[in-house]
Design a protein around this motif. Structure first.
Motif: not given
Length: 956
Positions: A553-566
């Motif tokens: 039912g989702q009509t848009h692309d979904v942005v997924v942000i992940n955090f990474l400890n350098h």
């Protein structure tokens, strides 16, 4: 302009039971659902009802096609038929989701059964909490296994297994949960839901099918010999035999086959790196090294590994989460010191609140098995005291260090990440809304305060397992007031609070900061930005999180942000595995699940990661450990059975698409017709109680407004109750119409007042005649009911069923009471009997085809077992011949004598097997005949006919 005769016909049409060959088999379910159904879902539900004697089916549609909705359709139909002993067995994180979706999409109440409420029910006198009155039972695999004896005592109408690939290794003796549940649920109809019924071996398919029907294949040994060599080594004859055997119970649709009806969106990954400050990194290093020690007193030995996992999660989450955790560990050591003064030390001493900060802890613990280690390891009380004091001093130093950190570099990076995310949402035209997931409620509180200081004032709502903050209470109170006159309020404070917070997020807030509680059972498809502030190690949990937004039912692309400890090498490696091996963060809707299906449980994967963090101290050790893990995953995830699965379980695209197009057309027609009948019946039966509005398909009764679901889906209105087939008012009016005694009368059908054109009726304008309606009940292969119209005009010309059905949809008025002559009565009766004979003959033919299929199935099953006996004798002969050759070649007398002794023993055993072969084969045949007799008894045709009414008709 409806008559009581039409109202009664509509009532019986709405409630009659159809054959599973037609869309009508799902009548009540279709007009109850608040979700727009796709044809593949209708087909899957019908397939399950067509499964032999409703033993059940494996629904193996690809991910993203809504298998939960397919099961919901089946459950909803059974519910409408008053078959309400229904059990749903799921992984722990999916319990709330099922609970919510059953209510939101089908208005079916359910209860999640777990230790706490189970024990409460038992204490209050409930003999078996699995037996619920008008509530579906939802429980986890582990809990169902633990309570298998109680579960077995309920006469289930249906048992649903979600993520059923967890059971595919049931053929292995080590799979205790699978074996226990297969035994406990034997004999009950089952639906198994899994996108990956076949991952590494055809034996897995054997395992799942044995849940549904133990007589499709012989036993494990015969299946292994005949089929488990793999598609390439199997003969074409065997492969076709295998495909034919599984076809009646296994159904699979692919995403590419339904692109006409379902829009799929992408996942767009963004990685946000951050550099911890010197103090943050020092804290991380010190606490991490502390957790790696062999002996610790602050962590309970009964849950050492799990506790370490929790502390590591909180350490990675924020300095605020870990500082309070360290304080709790210090309190535990104080408790241990008090116990030492008393001269004893309990392993579970010092209950503390570390777990309270982590919402999904109970679910993880349910799947986590761990052996308890002794706390003292031979130490004296004084030695222990010294070590505890030393550990406490150390923790106090870490606590002071954590408290000295005022801001977290990861939070600073969150501001940048949100800017990037919202910019991306603008580009794709999605709502500017983000859900931020964290593992810790303390981190959640810190992030709200931090974001409000940095430009997001009054734009944030929190969501967690408690929802007790002042904002949540206010939102809940306003929501209750707003929805006091509609169906949104369930009466469960927990469910209603969750609904209120989601609605507030949808309508007012820009950001929801959520703990793991929000990954279960809520629909956030209006949001297209998922921020994993803390990234779980369990890939199935990550999929759950993203799945709140990136869903059917989702009509848009979904942005997924992940955090990474350098600075953190281990964190980088975990992210690499989750991203590259599990493909969680990019690609089309749900592509990761094909890979996730390789895991039986994400908790097992979490344990492996935890082990690496615990045992590896150098960058080289970390590198090697993750290389080993990746190699194992490659073995699991390579999907070596993909080609076999394709040929075995999938049908030709064109053939499937054609069937789905037909379903789409038939479902629309049937649904429109059923809704018209429900509306017309309601208007007639409720005329004295309510005021009806045809334009909006709504009515007002006792100052409450009700609207047909189809209309409510188009325009969402507050303070409106959804009117549907299962609504108490609808049920009351339907029963009212059915119970009415109708005497013969004159009925004038007014084609001139009908808004539309019905060509087949036009030739009857100005004509009149006689009509009767009978209800035929048939109990055989399926329970079916048929409404039989018998009608003639005054010239004696017969009217067919379709003409009568169309006639009853015209506006009509009642006339005078009439006398029915004996000759007319006899004519109508003979017509009805002729139609009944045709229907019964059709059912007998279907039953005969089914009986032939069952006999063939049992024949193959018995032949499998007989072949096994002969194969065992042949294998023993080969072994004897081999030993004889070996005996001839050996020159050692002792060895020769020993071999000859073995040969004699084997020959004796083989002779015994030969003597008993025919007896055993006869026994198999007797068992087959008994099974077939049972099936024949179930299929004996029983019929009853009920006369409803007779009228004299006229069309003007």
């Amino acid at each position: 302009m409806t008559t009581p005769y039409q109202s009664q016909y509509f009532a019986y049409e709405l409630t009659r039971q159809h054959s599973s060959r037609s869309i009508g088999r799902l009548s009540q379910s279709l007009i109850n659902a608040t979700v727009d159904l796709n044809p593949h879902q209708v087909e899957a539900a019908l397939f399950a009802f067509r499964a032999p004697l409703e033993r059940g089916a494996i629904l193996a549609d690809e991910v993203g096609l809504g298998k939960t909705i397919e099961a919901g359709l089946i459950i909803s139909q059974l519910w409408a038929e008053r078959k309400r002993n229904i059990l749903i067995i799921v992984p722990p994180p999916l319990r709330k989701q099922w609970n919510q979706e059953l209510w939101e999409k089908f208005y079916i109440p359910s209860i999640i059964l777990e230790s706490k409420n189970f024990n409460e029910m038992v204490r209050s006198g409930h003999r078996n909490p699995f037996l619920q009155q008008d509530q579906i039972v939802i429980t986890s695999y582990q809990y169902a296994r633990n309570k298998a004896d109680m579960l077995q005592k309920v006469n289930w109408d249906l048992i649903v297994f979600d993520e059923a690939h967890r059971m595919r290794n049931v053929y292995k003796k080590s799979n205790k949960i699978g074996r226990t549940l297969r035994a406990a649920t034997a004999g009950y109809p089952k639906i198994l839901l899994t996108a990956t019924p076949l991952q590494n071996s055809l034996m897995e398919l054997y395992g799942l099918i044995s849940f549904i029907d133990p007589h499709i294949f012989g036993d494990e040994t015969t299946f292994r010999r005949q089929f488990a060599r793999g598609a390439k080594e199997m003969s074409d004859v065997d492969f076709l035999d295998l495909k034919r055997r599984i076809q009646p119970v296994c159904h699979r649709t692919l995403r590419r086959q339904v692109t006409e009806y379902v829009n799929y969106t992408q996942r767009i990954p963004i990685t946000q790196e951050f550099m911890p400050t010197n103090n943050e990194w020092e804290l991380y290093e010190k606490v991490s090294a502390y957790l790696q020690r062999e002996q610790l007193f602050a962590l309970p030995t009964s849950q050492r590994a799990l506790m370490t996992l929790v502390v590591r999660k909180l350490l990675a989450s924020s300095s605020f989460a870990i500082s309070d955790t360290l304080h709790s560990l210090i309190k535990r050591l104080d408790q241990l010191l008090i116990e030492l003064e008393r001269g004893k030390l309990e392993t579970a001493a010092g209950c503390f609140d570390v777990y309270e900060d982590v919402d999904e802890f109970n679910e993880t613990m349910e799947e986590w098995e761990e052996e308890e280690q002794p706390i003292h390891n031979g130490l004296s009380l004084s030695e222990m005291k010294q070590l505890i004091l030393q550990e406490k001093k150390e923790l106090e130093q870490y606590y002071e260090l954590a408290k000295s950190i005022r801001e977290n570099s990861k939070a600073e990076a969150l501001l940048t990440a949100l800017e990037k995310g919202f910019e991306k949402l603008k580009m794709i035209g999605a709502n500017e809304k983000a859900v931020i997931f964290t593992e810790s409620r303390r981190t959640q509180a810190y992030l709200r305060e931090f974001l409000e200081r940095n430009g997001y004032t009054r734009k944030i709502v929190l969501f967690n397992g408690q929802n007790e903050d002042e904002q949540a209470k206010q939102i809940y109170a306003e929501w209750l007031e707003k929805h006091q006159h509609d169906d949104k309020i369930t009466g469960s404070k927990t469910a209603d609070m969750r609904a209120a917070l989601v609605e507030y997020f949808k309508e007012q807030a820009s950001i929801m900061i959520a703990t793991e509680s929000a990954s279960e059972g809520i629909n956030l498809q209006f949001c297209s930005l998922v921020v994993n502030y803390d990234l779980p190690w369990n890939p199935q949990r990550i999929e759950q999180r993203i799945g709140r937004c990136h869903r059917y039912g989702q009509t848009h692309d979904v942005v997924v942000i992940n955090f990474l400890n350098h600075k953190n090498e281990a964190d980088k490696k975990v992210y690499e595995i989750l991203s590259e091996k599990f493909r969680l963060f990019e690609g089309v809707f749900g592509s990761s699940d094909e890979v996730l299906g390789a895991l039986e449980s994400g908790v097992d994967f979490e344990k492996r990661i935890q082990q690496i963090y615990q045992t590896c101290r150098t960058a080289e050790e970390i590198e090697q450990a993750f290389k080993n893990l990746q190699a194992e995953l490659d073995e699991q995830i390579q999907l070596k059975m993909k080609e076999t699965r394709m040929h075995l379980l999938e049908n030709f695209d064109d053939e499937v698409r054609e069937k789905l197009r037909d379903h789409y057309h038939q479902t629309s027609l049937h649904l429109n017709r059923m809704e018209r009948y429900l509306w017309s019946l309601s208007k007639y039966e409720g005329a004295k109680e309510a005021i009806f509005d045809d334009e909006t398909l709504s009515f007002t009764k006792d100052d409450e407004t009700y609207q047909m679901i189809s209309q409510a889906k188009k325009q969402e209105r507050s303070n409106v109750h959804h009117y549907r087939f299962s609504h108490p008012l609808a049920q009351k009016w339907i029963e009212q119409a059915k119970s009415r005694q109708l005497i013969p009368k004159e009925i004038t059908f007014r084609y001139s007042d009908y808004e539309g054109k019905v060509t087949i009726l036009e030739r009857l304008i100005g004509k009149e005649g006689w009509l009767s309606l009978d209800l035929l009940h048939v109990q055989s292969l399926e329970n079916e009911q048929h409404l039989i119209f018998s009608a003639i005009d005054l010239d004696g010309e017969q009217l067919d069923q379709e003409i009568c059905e169309k006639m009853f949809e015209l506006p009509a008025v009642e006339g005078e009471e009439i006398e029915l002559s004996e000759s007319i009565g006899n004519t109508l009766r003979r017509m009805s009997e002729a139609q009944q004979a045709t229907i019964l003959n059709d059912i007998m033919e279907r039953t005969s085809v089914y009986l032939d299929a069952e006999l063939e199935k049992l024949e193959k099953w018995s032949q499998d077992l007989k072949n096994k006996l002969e194969k065992d004798i042949d294998e023993m002969t080969v072994e004897i011949e081999h030993l004889k050759r070996e005996a001839k070649l050996t020159r050692n007398l002792a060895e020769k004598l020993e071999m000859n002794k073995q040969i004699k023993e084997l020959e004796k055993k083989r002779n015994d097997m030969r003597r008993s072969l025919y007896d055993q084969q006869d026994e198999i045949d007797e068992q087959k005949d008994r099974l077939f007799e049972e099936i024949e008894k179930k299929l004996e045709q029983r019929t009853a006919t009920e006369h409803l009414f007779t009228i004299k008709w006229r069309i003007v």
